[in-house]
Design an enzyme around this catalytic site. Structure first.
Site, PDB file in Angstrom:
ATOM      1  N   ASP A  13       0.651  -1.320   0.091  1.00  0.00           N
ATOM      2  CA  ASP A  13       0.037  -0.160   0.014  1.00  0.00           C
ATOM      3  C   ASP A  13       0.928   1.281   0.000  1.00  0.00           C
ATOM      4  O   ASP A  13       0.755   2.173   0.831  1.00  0.00           O
ATOM      5  CB  ASP A  13      -1.030  -0.113   1.324  1.00  0.00           C
ATOM      6  CG  ASP A  13      -1.640  -1.149   1.410  1.00  0.00           C
ATOM      7  OD1 ASP A  13      -2.299  -1.947   0.364  1.00  0.00           O
ATOM      8  OD2 ASP A  13      -1.809  -1.705   2.570  1.00  0.00           O
ATOM      9  N   GLU A 193     -11.298  -0.488  -3.749  1.00  0.00           N
ATOM     10  CA  GLU A 193     -10.545  -0.064  -2.649  1.00  0.00           C
ATOM     11  C   GLU A 193      -9.219   0.658  -3.169  1.00  0.00           C
ATOM     12  O   GLU A 193      -8.883   0.618  -4.448  1.00  0.00           O
ATOM     13  CB  GLU A 193      -9.950  -1.162  -1.728  1.00  0.00           C
ATOM     14  CG  GLU A 193      -8.986  -2.177  -2.255  1.00  0.00           C
ATOM     15  CD  GLU A 193      -8.671  -3.244  -1.328  1.00  0.00           C
ATOM     16  OE1 GLU A 193      -9.447  -3.446  -0.334  1.00  0.00           O
ATOM     17  OE2 GLU A 193      -7.615  -3.811  -1.592  1.00  0.00           O
TER      18      GLU A 193
END
Length: 315
Positions: A13, A193
């Site tokens: 991420d 997401e």
């Protein structure tokens, strides 16, 4: 063709922000999911060797004491903010995925050595699993974009947008922009997401990631005209196909949860994302630490649309 190597290993991420002070700031999910780690350098390459500093560590118990996910560092309205998701401690949560979104702030010039304040939860008005917040400013308005589960919609998370009153509080009702609907978005999990924003050629582009976090993880794309009402879902167009996916030939799997930054020239757009170099994951992919940070050049076609290319190549 240049086959990419990881910039930073075991950092999922990834988020890189280039500030006006000439430094790049990097944060990402750490394998232990136990806090917010920052590092800075004057070049992308030097981020790999920059000293990581844990600027905030989770408490041992409570509503935000487990699974610290997907921090992003932003400089909003004169101060630093890191937005992240956290779950309740194992003693009080009912299942693993009960994340809510939180923020910490810093008013010092250097956020790596500065003092950070816990700002609390970012309340969207929807009390469900949520994560992966990002922010961007357009025409003087600060926007908050994130992923959240909504009752009555099949899947784990959808994409939402809202303006912000201040960098820790949204203004008005969330607007849903996208749900998992195409075949490539619903493999393993029904997920939209990890949104991220890049502007180019009179358009605003929003990338996101979909499906389970194994080799099926892939990136999608929404876009809107820069003069459109960004809070009107009809202003946004959605690609029916993924724009970045696994590259089995070169052993890059599950590229996604990206961010954007600029190269040292201040002009060239760079795509920052994580990926694995193998598919043989033992147990839950969540606990496999080997999602590495990659960086590649983002190109643009004659129509002003982004060209992501092969996840393994910087060509």
């Amino acid at each position: 063709m240049n086959v990419l190597q990881p910039l930073i290993e075991q950092r999922a991420d990834p988020h890189i922000y280039k500030h006006t002070d000439g430094y790049y700031y990097f944060t990402a999910s750490v394998p232990a999911y136990d806090g917010v780690e920052l590092r800075r350098a004057t070049s992308i390459r030097d981020l790999a060797s920059a000293e990581p500093v844990m600027v905030w560590r989770k408490p041992d118990t409570g509503p935000y004491s487990d699974l610290i996910w997907a921090p992003e560092i932003h400089f909003n309205q004169g101060a630093w903010y890191v937005y992240f998701a956290a779950a309740p401690s194992r003693e009080i949560k009912h299942d693993l995925f009960q994340h809510r979104m939180y923020a910490i702030s810093c008013k010092d010039a250097n956020p790596v050595t500065g003092s950070w304040t816990f700002e609390g939860q970012i309340d969207t008005g929807i009390d469900t699993f949520c994560l992966d917040a990002t922010t961007f400013t357009h025409k003087g308005v600060l926007y908050y974009v994130w992923a959240q589960k909504e009752e009555g919609i099949r899947g784990n998370s959808n994409l939402y947008i809202a303006p912000m009153k201040i960098p820790t509080e949204i203004d008005g009702e969330p607007v849903r922009l996208s749900i998992p609907e195409y075949d490539w978005e619903i493999i393993g999990f029904w997920v939209n997401e990890g949104p991220s924003i890049v502007k180019h050629g009179g358009k605003i582009f929003m990338t996101y990631s979909a499906s389970a976090t194994d080799e099926n993880y892939a990136m999608g794309l929404l876009w809107a005209d820069e003069n459109a009402d960004l809070l009107n879902p009809a202003s946004w167009h959605k690609s029916k196909q993924p724009v970045l996916r696994s590259s089995p030939k070169h052993k890059i799997f599950g590229p996604g949860h990206n961010s954007f930054t600029k190269a040292e020239d201040g002009v060239t757009d760079l795509l920052v994302y994580h990926a694995r170099t193998y598919t043989e994951i033992e147990g839950d992919p969540l606990w496999d630490p080997n999602r590495h940070t990659f960086v590649k050049t983002l190109k643009w076609d004659d129509q002003g649309m982004p060209v992501f290319g092969d996840a393994a190549l910087d060509d």
